[in-house]
Enzyme design. Sequence first.
Site, PDB file in Angstrom:
ATOM      1  N   LYS A  45       2.064  -8.436   2.485  1.00  0.00           N
ATOM      2  CA  LYS A  45       0.697  -8.491   3.042  1.00  0.00           C
ATOM      3  C   LYS A  45       0.145  -9.880   2.418  1.00  0.00           C
ATOM      4  CE  LYS A  45      -2.011  -5.349   4.095  1.00  0.00           C
ATOM      5  NZ  LYS A  45      -2.228  -6.097   5.063  1.00  0.00           N
ATOM      6  N   GLU A  97      -7.369  -5.643   0.402  1.00  0.00           N
ATOM      7  CA  GLU A  97      -6.488  -4.754   1.182  1.00  0.00           C
ATOM      8  C   GLU A  97      -5.937  -3.845   0.381  1.00  0.00           C
ATOM      9  OE1 GLU A  97      -5.501  -7.389   5.009  1.00  0.00           O
ATOM     10  OE2 GLU A  97      -4.206  -7.927   3.134  1.00  0.00           O
ATOM     11  N   ASP A 101       2.594  -8.594   7.250  1.00  0.00           N
ATOM     12  CA  ASP A 101       3.327  -9.767   7.648  1.00  0.00           C
ATOM     13  C   ASP A 101       4.953  -9.503   7.699  1.00  0.00           C
ATOM     14  OD1 ASP A 101       1.098 -11.714   7.321  1.00  0.00           O
ATOM     15  OD2 ASP A 101       1.109 -10.988   5.337  1.00  0.00           O
ATOM     16  N   THR A 134      -4.029  -8.470  14.218  1.00  0.00           N
ATOM     17  CA  THR A 134      -3.840  -7.194  14.618  1.00  0.00           C
ATOM     18  C   THR A 134      -4.888  -6.176  14.266  1.00  0.00           C
ATOM     19  OG1 THR A 134      -1.383  -7.664  14.004  1.00  0.00           O
ATOM     20  CG2 THR A 134      -1.967  -5.582  14.832  1.00  0.00           C
ATOM     21  N   ASP A 172      -4.298  -1.139   8.977  1.00  0.00           N
ATOM     22  CA  ASP A 172      -3.988  -2.678   8.618  1.00  0.00           C
ATOM     23  C   ASP A 172      -2.901  -3.256   9.074  1.00  0.00           C
ATOM     24  OD1 ASP A 172      -4.698  -4.980   7.412  1.00  0.00           O
ATOM     25  OD2 ASP A 172      -4.958  -4.393   5.616  1.00  0.00           O
ATOM     26  N   GLY A 173      -2.935  -4.370   9.265  1.00  0.00           N
ATOM     27  CA  GLY A 173      -1.399  -5.216   9.719  1.00  0.00           C
ATOM     28  C   GLY A 173      -0.739  -5.337   8.432  1.00  0.00           C
TER      29      GLY A 173
END
Length: 262
Positions: free
Chosen positions: A102, A111, A92, A36, A89-90
Amino acid sequence: MSADMTPADKAKYVSARRAADLVENGMRVGLGTGSTAAFLVRRLGEMVRDEGLKIRGVPTSTRTADLARAEGIEVITLEQAGWLDLTIDGADEFDNDLNLIKGGGGALLQEKIVAMASDRMIVIADAGKHVETLGAFPLPVEIIPFGWQATRKLIEELLISMDVQGHDTALRMASESPFVTDEGNYILDLDLKRIGDAQQLAQALNQIPGVVENGLFIDICDTVVIGYDDGRLELRDLTKGTIVREQLDLPDRDNLFTDIAK
């Protein structure tokens, strides 16, 4: 929009494209890792080349750094930036309080450092990442290689006293060898199924010798942009307590994002 894109890819594209509109000229931006986030980096690259956007990006992994440079984005280190205006950021998983899991991409340490060094963190995700309770996605824990078996045993003993449903742990592998992070560490994936108290678990894990960091991002994310495969999107702002729903027109032309690694 290419017919080859999966519904999940279209949803990721929608969320990333909308989040890119929140990036302003002159910003220092944390650039996340994963499929993503790669959509976001590609879009920001378009804006740099075609619209004259001037930003400096701090990537959260070597692969994001490579992609950002290829897209013409100025890449700097966090030390050079000092502090960031925004990180995108993406995730999970994310819950209603915008707590996250994440680390599925193996970059959770960088991150989290980058996100914590930002005025604001925005998560971009497809609707399938939204859960009522964290834990269905295995929780990544970054550990040092030295004595990793002992660290794993200590983690498993800890889980017995935690409010979680599952207790299985697995060393993440890359083919025949352990997966190694950018910092040279290993990752244990904890199959917990349900996490009753994410903050308590995060604090307890980080007290174990050998644990570098865990993939629970608690009280870090401010906003989530949720994409749907039909172009719908939601912007949820936790600080303002608002949910804004919009519609993004999906392009008919073949887009340039289909070659992003899953």
